[in-house]
Design a protein around this motif. Structure first.
Motif, short mmCIF file in Angstrom:
data_model
loop_
_atom_site.label_atom_id
_atom_site.label_comp_id
_atom_site.label_asym_id
_atom_site.label_seq_id
_atom_site.Cartn_x
_atom_site.Cartn_y
_atom_site.Cartn_z
N THR A 131 0.20 -11.92 -2.45
CA THR A 131 1.03 -13.26 -3.18
C THR A 131 0.73 -13.07 -4.73
N THR A 132 -0.12 -12.00 -5.49
CA THR A 132 -0.13 -12.70 -6.57
C THR A 132 0.77 -11.40 -6.76
N GLU A 133 0.92 -11.22 -8.92
CA GLU A 133 0.70 -9.82 -9.02
C GLU A 133 0.84 -8.93 -8.51
N PHE A 134 1.41 -7.54 -8.32
CA PHE A 134 1.16 -6.57 -7.92
C PHE A 134 1.63 -5.52 -8.93
N ASN A 135 0.26 -4.63 -9.46
CA ASN A 135 0.72 -3.93 -10.72
C ASN A 135 -0.36 -2.40 -10.36
N ILE A 136 0.91 -1.76 -10.43
CA ILE A 136 0.45 -0.30 -9.97
C ILE A 136 1.27 0.46 -11.95
N GLU A 137 -0.27 1.33 -11.41
CA GLU A 137 -0.45 1.88 -12.51
C GLU A 137 -0.73 3.63 -12.68
N GLY A 138 0.00 4.31 -12.90
CA GLY A 138 -0.40 5.88 -13.02
C GLY A 138 1.18 7.23 -13.63
N ARG B 274 6.81 11.73 -7.44
CA ARG B 274 6.52 11.34 -6.59
C ARG B 274 5.68 9.57 -6.47
N PHE B 275 5.45 9.68 -7.47
CA PHE B 275 4.99 8.83 -8.78
C PHE B 275 5.70 7.77 -8.67
N MET B 276 7.08 7.81 -8.84
CA MET B 276 8.21 6.89 -9.91
C MET B 276 8.84 6.74 -8.06
N GLU B 277 8.73 7.98 -7.23
CA GLU B 277 9.86 7.23 -5.76
C GLU B 277 8.89 6.53 -5.01
N MET B 278 7.59 6.12 -5.10
CA MET B 278 6.87 5.16 -4.47
C MET B 278 6.94 3.71 -4.77
N VAL B 279 6.98 4.25 -6.89
CA VAL B 279 7.63 2.87 -7.33
C VAL B 279 8.43 2.06 -7.09
N LEU B 280 9.82 2.81 -7.11
CA LEU B 280 10.91 1.99 -7.04
C LEU B 280 11.19 2.16 -5.61
N LYS B 281 10.94 2.42 -4.83
CA LYS B 281 10.60 1.69 -2.76
C LYS B 281 9.59 0.42 -3.07
N ILE B 282 9.39 0.67 -3.84
CA ILE B 282 7.93 -0.49 -3.33
C ILE B 282 8.30 -1.83 -4.37
N LYS B 283 8.81 -1.68 -5.98
CA LYS B 283 9.14 -2.51 -6.24
C LYS B 283 8.37 -3.78 -6.79
N PRO B 284 6.94 -3.17 -6.96
CA PRO B 284 5.67 -3.91 -7.93
C PRO B 284 6.59 -4.94 -8.54
N ALA B 285 5.47 -6.14 -9.57
CA ALA B 285 5.46 -7.10 -10.34
C ALA B 285 6.22 -5.98 -11.38
N GLN B 286 4.98 -5.25 -11.82
CA GLN B 286 5.23 -4.47 -12.76
C GLN B 286 4.13 -2.96 -12.84
N CYS B 287 4.64 -1.81 -12.74
CA CYS B 287 4.22 -0.62 -13.24
C CYS B 287 3.98 -0.46 -14.79
N THR B 288 2.58 -0.11 -14.67
CA THR B 288 1.82 0.92 -15.61
C THR B 288 1.92 1.93 -15.95
N LEU B 289 2.92 2.87 -16.53
CA LEU B 289 2.78 4.43 -17.51
C LEU B 289 1.44 4.94 -18.20
N VAL B 290 0.71 5.82 -17.37
CA VAL B 290 -0.87 6.12 -18.00
C VAL B 290 0.08 7.68 -18.33
N PRO B 291 -0.86 8.22 -19.21
CA PRO B 291 -0.25 9.72 -18.99
C PRO B 291 -1.26 10.51 -18.63
N ASP B 292 -2.31 10.00 -17.58
CA ASP B 292 -3.39 10.81 -17.09
C ASP B 292 -3.10 12.32 -16.46
#
Length: 238
Positions: free
Chosen positions: A65-72, A77-95
């Motif tokens: 019920t609060t903000e969902f932030n997916i980082e990575g 594969r990551f982008m496919e997941m993020v675009l499917k889930i549509k979190p409030a925020q996506c943080t891009l990390v160069p791991d």
């Protein structure tokens, strides 16, 4: 105005995965963090799924019920997941895939075209974007040129220098946050923030909107209990 606390629940998943099964239950942990006052939940799924699994992110989305932030790192594969889930925020990390933890921010100049394409995908999906960066003014300007909504300042250097000379340790971050704000970027921060160094960062940086904290918070919870720990972090941010 209070800075938002997003609890990174990766370490809870590390404990679960060490024994198999579902103890602790990651979904319950996330809901409890919200119930105890956290204003967001952060996850950082890595390709080897050594802590948060991709399925965890799918299961979390409908219950939070609060903000969902997916980082990575934004691989396919990551982008496919993020675009499917549509979190409030996506943080891009160069791991790098084998990285134990995040250890550097993006070079937003060398990676401009790549990141612009990713940011465009996120914006089209209605997802707020954030780019993980060091407190380097050129990298901040590069992030603004890419069109991201926010940056997340990588605070390991601040945390390492805090007990030696905190005024010097924080100075690059204050300059970075001020520049980011002047360029229209929101400012997040994360990495090695804890109950010792968090309040000074918050009090010194009026531009700060959100912090993401996991490792230190989980370690504190072993001694203080999860609810009490989250409340103590929230007090540092008020």
């Amino acid at each position: 105005m209070s800075v938002k606390l997003s609890v990174n629940i990766n370490k809870f998943a590390t404990i679960r995965n060490a024994r198999g099964g579902n103890n602790p239950d990651i979904l319950k942990v996330a809901l409890d963090c919200e119930r105890f006052g956290a204003q967001g939940i952060t996850v950082h799924p890595r390709p080897d799924e050594r802590h948060i699994r991709y399925q965890d992110t799918l299961d979390l989305k409908p219950i939070l019920t609060t903000e969902f932030n997916i980082e990575g790192r934004p691989d396919y594969r990551f982008m496919e997941m993020v675009l499917k889930i549509k979190p409030a925020q996506c943080t891009l990390v160069p791991d790098a895939p084998q990285a134990i933890t995040s250890n550097a921010g993006w070079d937003t100049i060398k990676n401009k075209e790549f990141l612009q394409n990713i940011i465009a995908e996120l914006r089209k999906a209605g997802i707020r974007s954030s780019i993980f960066v060091d407190p380097d003014l050129a990298m901040i300007e590069g992030a603004a040129a890419i069109g991201t909504d926010r940056i997340e300042l990588y605070t390991e250097a601040y945390a390492s220098g805090y007990h030696k000379k905190r005024e010097e340790a924080i100075q690059p971050y204050l300059e970075a946050a001020k520049l980011a704000h002047s360029l229209g970027l929101g400012v997040n921060a994360g990495h090695d923030l804890d109950l010792d160094n968090l309040k000074y960062l918050k009090d010194s940086m009026p531009e700060l909107a959100e912090v993401s904290i996991g490792h230190a918070l989980v370690c504190d919870a072993l001694y203080l209990g999860l609810e009490n720990t989250i409340q103590q972090y929230l007090r540092q941010l008020r």
